[in-house]
Structures are given as structure tokens and as C-alpha cells.
Design a protein around this motif. Structure first.
Motif, PDB file in Angstrom:
ATOM      1  N   MET B  27       0.648  -1.270  -0.488  1.00 52.37           N
ATOM      2  CA  MET B  27       0.373   0.543   0.053  1.00 52.37           C
ATOM      3  C   MET B  27       0.822   1.307   0.172  1.00 52.37           C
ATOM      4  O   MET B  27       0.563   2.508  -0.137  1.00 52.37           O
ATOM      5  N   CYS B  28       2.188   0.736   0.955  1.00 55.99           N
ATOM      6  CA  CYS B  28       2.951   2.882   1.047  1.00 55.99           C
ATOM      7  C   CYS B  28       3.212   2.908  -0.457  1.00 55.99           C
ATOM      8  O   CYS B  28       2.795   4.635  -0.945  1.00 55.99           O
ATOM      9  N   SER B  29       3.559   2.200  -1.276  1.00 58.08           N
ATOM     10  CA  SER B  29       4.091   2.996  -2.732  1.00 58.08           C
ATOM     11  C   SER B  29       2.924   3.010  -3.306  1.00 58.08           C
ATOM     12  O   SER B  29       3.121   3.489  -4.418  1.00 58.08           O
ATOM     13  N   PHE B  30       2.066   2.031  -2.992  1.00 59.71           N
ATOM     14  CA  PHE B  30       0.752   2.368  -3.939  1.00 59.71           C
ATOM     15  C   PHE B  30       0.047   3.480  -4.069  1.00 59.71           C
ATOM     16  O   PHE B  30      -0.082   4.369  -4.730  1.00 59.71           O
ATOM     17  N   ILE B  31      -0.121   4.120  -2.160  1.00 61.87           N
ATOM     18  CA  ILE B  31      -0.691   5.740  -2.466  1.00 61.87           C
ATOM     19  C   ILE B  31       0.363   6.752  -2.664  1.00 61.87           C
ATOM     20  O   ILE B  31      -0.172   8.175  -3.281  1.00 61.87           O
ATOM     21  N   ALA B  32       1.582   6.228  -2.624  1.00 61.85           N
ATOM     22  CA  ALA B  32       2.371   7.311  -3.287  1.00 61.85           C
ATOM     23  C   ALA B  32       2.622   7.503  -4.230  1.00 61.85           C
ATOM     24  O   ALA B  32       3.321   8.941  -5.229  1.00 61.85           O
ATOM     25  N   VAL B  33       3.212   6.454  -4.949  1.00 63.16           N
ATOM     26  CA  VAL B  33       3.347   6.286  -6.739  1.00 63.16           C
ATOM     27  C   VAL B  33       2.343   7.112  -7.470  1.00 63.16           C
ATOM     28  O   VAL B  33       3.064   7.220  -8.784  1.00 63.16           O
ATOM     29  N   SER B  34       1.208   6.371  -7.596  1.00 61.75           N
ATOM     30  CA  SER B  34      -0.390   5.895  -8.081  1.00 61.75           C
ATOM     31  C   SER B  34      -0.357   8.097  -8.841  1.00 61.75           C
ATOM     32  O   SER B  34      -1.668   8.204  -8.313  1.00 61.75           O
ATOM     33  N   LYS B  35       0.086   8.590  -9.167  1.00 64.33           N
ATOM     34  CA  LYS B  35       0.071   9.759  -9.572  1.00 64.33           C
ATOM     35  C   LYS B  35      -0.327   9.575 -10.925  1.00 64.33           C
ATOM     36  O   LYS B  35      -1.520  10.302 -11.587  1.00 64.33           O
ATOM     37  N   ASP B  36       0.261   9.453 -11.632  1.00 66.61           N
ATOM     38  CA  ASP B  36      -0.231   9.118 -13.106  1.00 66.61           C
ATOM     39  C   ASP B  36       0.537   7.841 -13.852  1.00 66.61           C
ATOM     40  O   ASP B  36       0.891   7.041 -13.348  1.00 66.61           O
TER      41      ASP B  36
END
Lengths: 211, 196
Positions: B27-36
Motif C-alpha cells: 500500500m505504501c508505494s501504492f498511495i505514494a506513486v499512483s500519480k500518473d
């Protein structure tokens, strides 16, 4: 560097920089183990233990760790403490150990611990790092307990396994399924952010008045 | 030992027990990276690649080193070291040999060591006692499922830029709600196969 007081550590870990709600760290386990309050409590206790002792150890070794391998050293220290927790749970709380499954091992990759080791323990003395670990762990546990309280109450109609909702209660199955976890945590984040904002605006308003 | 068909396991790990939506891992990278969408796709590819191989490596390590020596309790340390070492190795090889791929995946590789999905899949594999073929299917499927979820979320987040979100919900809150809705949608698949 300014000396950090014990009181600041206390407020930062639990409220001002709560690892889960404000920094959105370590939410994997925050979502996964919160369908029952006893699971959440055990997970929280495990995390407090691991965070406190890892930060303590990292802080003791901070002068002797070469900079470029410090991440690896931190991971190894954390893994060692997680193994202690895992073996302890298996021996004394076998049911909880089974219910938590792989999420005990996943404490290793919980970003809260790595984050605190990197940000706090690398720069501060052992005793205060230990405290910082405890209070960040408590901050995490509190959020877990709030989410677990709502999910268990609505999903099973119980509080720590004791039925409290009476005969006519229909369980909200959605609350114990994955979507319920996401919605609940989102509501907690929303609530905390709104309260904080109010607090901040009233604080700044107070300052204006004082002038 | 459960005798699940590897293909069933592959489909199940994408749809019914998706790493993010059903097991909350990564979830951590899921929320941080999912910008584009493009970045998410890059990260997803890197995760799938590392996930497939580390699952196999960890299976072999567990089966042929740890079990014969009665050292099962050391698996956390062994798994995390093998994951970190593998990521480092891949980074070095890709940098030398495949500059194009390095350009695409390079910045994501270091992030992956601390992605809980990678360690989580290895731990699930041990707990559910998969065979080698099943482990490969499970690792690869989990990676594909993870990629799908993060790309879908990135697409949804783009729409959010134009909508009015309550102030306190902005950022993490609304992302969690969207993910919850996605999880709700994916629960519709749960009649197909069940693996846990």
C-alpha cells in the motif's frame, strides 16, 4: 541541533505526526489486522516492541555504521526483533499467531519502523530514540484500535469478542471484508484531519487576538 | 499440500486475492506513486519482475536450505536479504547490459526492497505450502494484479484533479475510499475461485 524534549516526542508520535494518519505509513497492516480488536491489540504491542528496540539498537550503533550500508543494517536489526515477536506469539498465543499469519513477518517492511530509524534514531541518543519508538508505536496502535473497534462492533456485533449489540443486530458483513477496512481508515483520516485543521485555525486566530 | 492448478492460482492471485485489494500489501508505494499512469506502469513492471524471481529464489532457499537445516524461524532474515540482494544485482546487470530497460525501471528498483508485497508473497507461499510451479504462478499473478490495481488507481486519480473533494479527505483519505470502492468491485469476482 536543538535538543529534543521528552514531551515533544510524546506529542509528535501520538498526535502531531501520527505515523498512520498524518504520514500514511505502515497502513498495510493497519488495514489487514483490524477486523478484530484482540488482533489489532496484539499487532500494536508487537510493533511497539519492535520499533522501540530497533530504534534503540540503531541509535547505539549509529556511530559505528558505515553510511552506505546503514539501510541493510537497519533491516537486519528489525528482522531480528520481528523473529523474537514471532517466536513469542507462536509459543504463548498460538491462536493469535495463526490469525495474524504473514502480517507478523511483514512488520519488517512496515515503513514506520524504517522511517523512524532513518529519521530519528540515526541522529539521536539511545534513550530518547527508545521513547520515540514507544510513542510512535502507541500512535499506530491507537489508530488500529479505533478502526478495529468500529469494524468489530459493526461487523461481528462484539467488543473484544463479547456480544454487545443485542439479539436483533444484523452483522454488517462488509465491515469485516477488505472494503470495510479501506472505508473505515479513510473516515478516521478524515476526522483527524478536520479536527487538526480546526485546531490550527483556532491557534492562529488566538495568536492574532493576543497581538 | 494443496493441489490447486497453477492457472487457477494465477487467475485467483490477479482477481480474487489481489495483493492490494484483498491482502492490503504494497500500500505504501501504492498511495505514494499512483500519480500518473506511466509511472505506475513502470513501477508495476518492476514489481512483477522482481516478485516472480524472488518468489522462486525464496522457494528454493526455504525448501532446500532452511528446512533441511531446521532453520525455518530464520526465514524473515533470509527472505529480506535475498530480496535486497536480488534487487541490487538486477540493478547492476540492467545498468550495464540494458540501458533502455534501466531508463524505464531504474528509479523504481531501489523502492522495491521495502515494498511489503514482495516479502508478503514469499511469506504467503510458505504458509500455504505451494509447490515450485504454484509459487511461480502465484508470484507472477500477484505482480500482474498489483500492476493492474495501481494503474487503475492512477487513472482514477487523474479524474480527481477536476473534482471537489472535502478538505480533510484530500490526499490519503480519498485514495483510501477509491481503493475501497475498487476492492468492492473486485469482490464481484470472488465467486470464480477461492484460494485461502
Amino acid at each position: 541541533m536543538a535538543k529534543i524534549k521528552t514531551k515533544d516526542v510524546w506529542i509528535m508520535g501520538i498526535w502531531k505526526e501520527n505515523p498512520v494518519v498524518i504520514q500514511v505509513l505502515g497502513i498495510c497492516s493497519a488495514l489487514a489486522v483490524t477486523n478484530r480488536m484482540d488482533n489489532a491489540l496484539i499487532m500494536g504491542a508487537g510493533l511497539i516492541f519492535v520499533t522501540a528496540f530497533s530504534e534503540f539498537t540503531v541509535s547505539i550503533l549509529r556511530m559505528h555504521t558505515p553510511k552506505h550500508i546503514r539501510m541493510m543494517v537497519q533491516v537486519l536489526i528489525i528482522s531480528a526483533f520481528v523473529i523474537i515477536v514471532d517466536i513469542y506469539l507462536k509459543a504463548y498465543l498460538p491462536n493469535a499467531s495463526k490469525a495474524l499469519g504473514p502480517y507478523v513477518g511483514l512488520i519488517i517492511t512496515n515503513c514506520i519502523i524504517m522511517g523512524r530509524c532513518e529519521v530519528f534514531a540515526q541522529k539521536n541518543r539511545p534513550a530518547i530514540s527508545f521513547l520515540d519508538g514507544i510513542f510512535n508505536g502507541i500512535g499506530y496502535t491507537l489508530v488500529l484500535m479505533v478502526v478495529a473497534f468500529a469494524r468489530e462492533l459493526l461487523g461481528f456485533g462484539t467488543f473484544f469478542g463479547i456480544p454487545v449489540m443485542g439479539q436483533g443486530w444484523m452483522n454488517w458483513v462488509i465491515m469485516i471484508m477488505p472494503p470495510g477496512a479501506f472505508f473505515m481508515l479513510a473516515l478516521v483520516v478524515w476526522g483527524v484531519n478536520t479536527v487538526r485543521e480546526k485546531q490550527e485555525t483556532s491557534e492562529s486566530a488566538g495568536e492574532v487576538k493576543a497581538r | 499440500m494443496n493441489g490447486l492448478n497453477p492457472f487457477v492460482l494465477f487467475a485467483a492471485s490477479i482477481f480474487t486475492s489481489n495483493m492490494i485489494l484483498a491482502n492490503f500489501l504494497g500500500m505504501c508505494s501504492f498511495i505514494a506513486v499512483s500519480k500518473d499512469i506511466k509511472t505506475s506502469l513502470g513501477l508495476g513492471q518492476a514489481v512483477t519482475f522482481v516478485l516472480t524471481f524472488t518468489t522462486v529464489i525464496n522457494y528454493l532457499l526455504y525448501r532446500y536450505v532452511l528446512i533441511p537445516m531446521n532453520l525455518e524461524y530464520l526465514r524473515y532474515i533470509v527472505f529480506i536479504i535475498s530480496i535486497a540482494a536480488f534487487v541490487q544485482l538486477v540493478e547492476m546487470i540492467v545498468e550495464r547490459q540494458l540501458p533502455v530497460l534501466h531508463h524505464a525501471l531504474g528509479i523504481f528498483l531501489p523502492l522495491i526492497t521495502v515494498n511489503c508485497a514482495i516479502l508478503g508473497v514469499s511469506l504467503f507461499m510458505v504458509i500455504r505450502k505451494y509447490s515450485l510451479v504454484q509459487s511461480v504462478a502465484f508470484g507472477f499473478g500477484s505482480g500482474v494484479g498489483w500492476t493492474m490495481a495501481i494503474v487503475a488507481l492512477a487513472g482514477l486519480k487523474k479524474r480527481l484533479n477536476e473534482s471537489r473533494v472535502p478538505k480533510g479527505l484530500r490526499g490519503a483519505g480519498i485514495t483510501l475510499i477509491i481503493t475501497g470502492l475498487m476492492a468492492l468491485g473486485f469482490m464481484g469476482f470472488s465467486g470464480m475461485v477461492q484460494i485461502s
